[in-house]
Write a protein that holds these residues in place. Structure first.
Motif, PDB file in Angstrom:
ATOM      1  N   LYS A 167       0.848  -1.135  -0.016  1.00  0.00           N
ATOM      2  CA  LYS A 167       0.153   0.044  -0.114  1.00  0.00           C
ATOM      3  C   LYS A 167       1.022   1.284   0.040  1.00  0.00           C
ATOM      4  O   LYS A 167       0.438   2.091  -0.884  1.00  0.00           O
ATOM      5  CB  LYS A 167      -1.020  -0.152   1.213  1.00  0.00           C
ATOM      6  CG  LYS A 167      -2.149  -1.224   1.128  1.00  0.00           C
ATOM      7  CD  LYS A 167      -2.966  -1.174   2.446  1.00  0.00           C
ATOM      8  CE  LYS A 167      -3.950  -2.099   2.639  1.00  0.00           C
ATOM      9  NZ  LYS A 167      -4.821  -2.086   3.633  1.00  0.00           N
ATOM     10  N   VAL A 168       1.880   1.256   0.773  1.00  0.00           N
ATOM     11  CA  VAL A 168       2.837   2.406   0.905  1.00  0.00           C
ATOM     12  C   VAL A 168       3.531   2.609  -0.240  1.00  0.00           C
ATOM     13  O   VAL A 168       3.577   3.577  -1.140  1.00  0.00           O
ATOM     14  CB  VAL A 168       3.799   2.176   1.784  1.00  0.00           C
ATOM     15  CG1 VAL A 168       4.957   3.185   1.713  1.00  0.00           C
ATOM     16  CG2 VAL A 168       3.363   2.256   3.124  1.00  0.00           C
ATOM     17  N   PHE A 169       4.011   1.418  -1.076  1.00  0.00           N
ATOM     18  CA  PHE A 169       4.513   1.400  -2.342  1.00  0.00           C
ATOM     19  C   PHE A 169       3.622   1.981  -3.538  1.00  0.00           C
ATOM     20  O   PHE A 169       3.864   2.805  -4.295  1.00  0.00           O
ATOM     21  CB  PHE A 169       4.916  -0.020  -2.799  1.00  0.00           C
ATOM     22  CG  PHE A 169       5.732   0.137  -4.155  1.00  0.00           C
ATOM     23  CD1 PHE A 169       6.952   0.519  -4.523  1.00  0.00           C
ATOM     24  CD2 PHE A 169       5.045  -0.396  -5.445  1.00  0.00           C
ATOM     25  CE1 PHE A 169       7.474   0.395  -5.659  1.00  0.00           C
ATOM     26  CE2 PHE A 169       5.567  -0.470  -6.540  1.00  0.00           C
ATOM     27  CZ  PHE A 169       6.826   0.075  -6.781  1.00  0.00           C
ATOM     28  N   ALA A 170       2.348   1.811  -3.381  1.00  0.00           N
ATOM     29  CA  ALA A 170       1.505   2.275  -4.379  1.00  0.00           C
ATOM     30  C   ALA A 170       1.187   3.813  -4.001  1.00  0.00           C
ATOM     31  O   ALA A 170       1.144   4.621  -5.224  1.00  0.00           O
ATOM     32  CB  ALA A 170       0.036   1.604  -4.305  1.00  0.00           C
ATOM     33  N   ALA A 171       1.099   4.309  -2.912  1.00  0.00           N
ATOM     34  CA  ALA A 171       0.744   5.698  -2.531  1.00  0.00           C
ATOM     35  C   ALA A 171       2.163   6.276  -3.181  1.00  0.00           C
ATOM     36  O   ALA A 171       1.920   7.358  -3.677  1.00  0.00           O
ATOM     37  CB  ALA A 171       0.714   5.855  -1.091  1.00  0.00           C
TER      38      ALA A 171
END
Length: 485
Positions: A424-428
C-alpha cells in the motif's frame, strides 16, 4: 514499540538537526569556502577513516551489544574492561603499519592526486577517534541511553565543522590548520562521549575476564569483517575515485551521496534502540516478538524513507540551483544511491537480527564476498564512467547484499519484513511520484521546494491516515488531530 518509538523520535529529531547543519555545510559552506580539490580531500580522509574504524575498534562496538545482557552484574566489569582493551589489538598494528610503511602507502594513494600523501596520519587519527567513539556509543546503547550519543554523532561534529568553516572564511586560521582542527574535532567528540558513558556506568578495572572470553574475542574478530564489509559497501567508492580521477570529483560525488543519505536518517535513528532490543529478543528466544519488531520496523522505515526519496528526487532540480555549477550533474548518482538507501530501510532491523544471531558467521562471509564484488565493480566502472560508475557499482552491490540478507533471514527464521501495508505504501509513493513529476512552480528554488514538499507530505499523510496503513503512524496522527480539535 513504546520505548522504541519514544527514543527513536528523539533520535530522529537530533539526527535531522545534525543533517540540517550538514546541509548548510554542504550547500553553502564547504562548496563555497573550500577549493573543490580540498573538499574532495576532506571527503577522502573521512571516508578512509570510516573504513579503518571497524578494524581499529576490533568489532567491540557490536560485541558489547551482543554479550552485555548475557552477564550478571558481578561479571560486567570484567567484560567491560576486556572491551576497553580489545581495540588495542586493531589500533596498534595499524599504527605500526602507517609508521613503518608511510612512504609506499603514501605513493599508493597519491598516484592520481599527490596532495593526498601528506594526510595519511590524518586518516589514522580520524579512524582511531571514530573507533573509540563507537565503543563508548555501544556502552550507552546497552543501557538504553542512546539520545546523547546520537546527538554527539549527528550534531556535535557538524556544528563543529560549521564553526571551523566560518572561522576559515574569515581567515582566522590557515587551510592547513583547518585540517588539523577537523581531526581534533573528531578526537574531542570521542573524549566527550567517553565521559558521558563513564557517568552512566563507571567501570572498575577487573582483569577477571568472562569465562567465554575466547568466544567474545572470536566474535569481535569476525565482526571486523562484517563491519568492514558494510563500510566498504558504503565508503569505498569515495576512496577509489581518488585513484582514477582528479580529487575534486570526490567532492562532487560526496555532495550527491550526502543528499541521498538523508533518506537513511530515520533508519539510523531507530537502529540506536532496536539493536539492543533485538539482541535481547534473540537471547530470550522470543520469536513472536522478533517477527513483530521486524515487520514494524520495516514498515515504519519504508514509510519514512519512501517519502524522503520522493521529496529529494522531485525537488532535485531546484536543489541543484542552490549549488555551484560544478556540483549540479549528480541526478543519476542521487537516484541510484537513494534507491539503495530505501532498500536498506525496507529491511527494518534485519542487520540486528543477523549480527546478534548464531548465523552471524555465514552472513559475514556473504559480506566479505560482496565487498570484493564492490571493489571489482568500482575498478571496472569508475575508469569507464567516472563518478556515475561509482554510484552504479554501489547500487548493484548494496542491492545484492540486501537481497541476500532478506533471503537468509527467511530461510533461517521463517520471517519476512513485508506485509500488505508495505505494498500500500509502495502504491501511494508511485501515485504521488507520477502526479508531482509534472507539477512544478516557477518561483525561487527554495520556495518551490517548500511548496511542492508541503503538498506532497500533506497528501501522503492523508493517505496513511485514511487507509490506516501503520498503527504507529495512525496513532500519532490521531493523537495530534485530537489535540487540534
Amino acid at each position: 514499540m513504546g520505548i522504541v518509538l519514544k527514543q527513536s523520535l528523539k533520535n530522529v529529531f537530533t539526527t535531522y538537526l545534525g543533517f540540517l547543519f550538514g546541509a548548510v555545510n554542504t550547500v553553502f559552506l564547504y562548496t563555497k569556502i573550500l577549493p573543490d580539490s580540498y573538499y574532495g580531500l576532506v571527503t577522502f580522509i573521512l571516508a578512509s577513516g570510516a573504513i579503518l574504524m571497524p578494524l581499529m575498534a576490533f568489532g567491540v562496538h557490536n560485541t558489547i551489544v551482543k554479550f552485555h545482557s548475557h552477564y550478571q552484574e558481578t561479571e560486567k566489569d570484567g567484560f567491560l574492561t576486556l572491551m576497553l582493551l580489545t581495540p588495542l589489538l586493531g589500533t596498534m598494528p595499524v599504527c605500526c603499519l602507517v609508521f613503518c610503511f608511510y612512504e609506499p602507502l603514501g605513493n599508493l594513494v597519491s598516484r592520481e592526486n599527490p596532495m593526498v600523501k601528506d594526510y595519511l596520519w590524518y586518516v589514522f587519527f580520524v579512524g582511531l577517534s571514530m573507533a573509540y567513539f563507537e565503543v563508548f556509543y555501544a556502552w550507552c546503547k546497552v543501557h538504553l541511553k542512546s539520545v546523547f550519543g546520537n546527538f554527539m554523532k549527528e550534531v556535535f561534529g557538524r556544528v563543529g565543522v560549521t564553526i571551523l568553516l566560518v572561522l576559515l572564511y574569515f581567515d582566522v586560521f590557515s587551510l592547513d590548520t583547518f585540517f588539523k582542527l577537523l581531526v581534533g574535532l573528531y578526537i574531542l567528540r570521542a573524549i566527550v562521549l567517553k565521559i558521558y558513558a563513564f557517568r552512566i556506568h563507571f567501570p572498575k578495572l577487573d582483569f577477571s575476564f568472562p569465562n567465554n572470553t575466547k568466544e567474545v574475542l572470536l566474535y569481535s574478530l569476525l565482526l571486523i569483517l562484517g563491519g568492514s564489509a558494510a563500510l566498504i559497501l558504503l565508503e569505498i567508492d569515495k576512496v577509489m575515485i581518488n585513484q582514477f580521477v582528479q580529487i575534486e570529483n570526490v567532492a562532487y560525488y560526496g555532495v550527491a551521496v550526502y543528499i541521498a543519505t538523508v533518506i537513511i536518517v530515520p533508519s539510523r535513528a531507530m537502529h540506536q534502540i532496536t539493536y539492543p532490543l533485538t539482541a535481547e529478543l534473540l537471547n530470550n528466544g522470543d520469536s513472536f516478538g522478533l517477527e513483530a519488531l521486524y515487520k514494524k520496523t520495516s514498515l515504519t522505515l519504508f514509510i519514512a524513507s519512501g517519502i524522503l526519496f520522493l521529496l529529494i528526487v522531485l525537488n532535485l532540480e531546484d536543489l541543484y540551483l542552490l549549488l555551484p555549477e560544478n556540483y549540479r550533474d549528480g541526478f543519476f548518482i542521487v537516484f541510484l544511491i537513494g534507491m539503495a538507501k530505501v532498500f536498506d530501510s525496507l529491511l527494518g532491523n534485519n542487520n540486528s537480527i543477523l549480527y546478534n544471531s548464531k548465523y552471524y558467521k555465514t552472513i559475514l562471509i556473504f559480506g566479505v564476498g560482496l565487498s570484493a564484488l564492490t571493489i571489482t565493480l568500482n575498478l571496472l566502472l569508475i575508469p569507464k564512467y567516472g563518478i556515475e560508475g561509482a554510484a552504479l557499482a554501489s547500487f548493484i552491490s548494496i542491492f545484492l547484499f540486501n537481497l541476500t540478507k532478506i533471503i537468509f533471514v527467511k530461510l533461517k527464521f521463517g520471517i519476512l519484513p513485508f506485509t500488505k501495508s508495505t505494498f500500500k505504501v509502495f502504491a501511494a509513493l508511485v501515485l504521488l511520484g507520477a502526479l508531482f513529476s509534472v507539477f512544478n512552480f516557477d518561483f525561487h528554488p527554495i520556495l518551490n521546494i517548500l511548496l511542492k514538499s508541503g503538498f506532497i507530505v500533506i497528501m501522503y499523510l492523508g493517505i496513511l491516515y485514511r487507509f490506516e496503513i501503520s498503527e504507529d503512524i495512525s496513532g500519532v496522527l490521531s493523537k495530534w488531530l485530537r489535540k487540534r480539535q
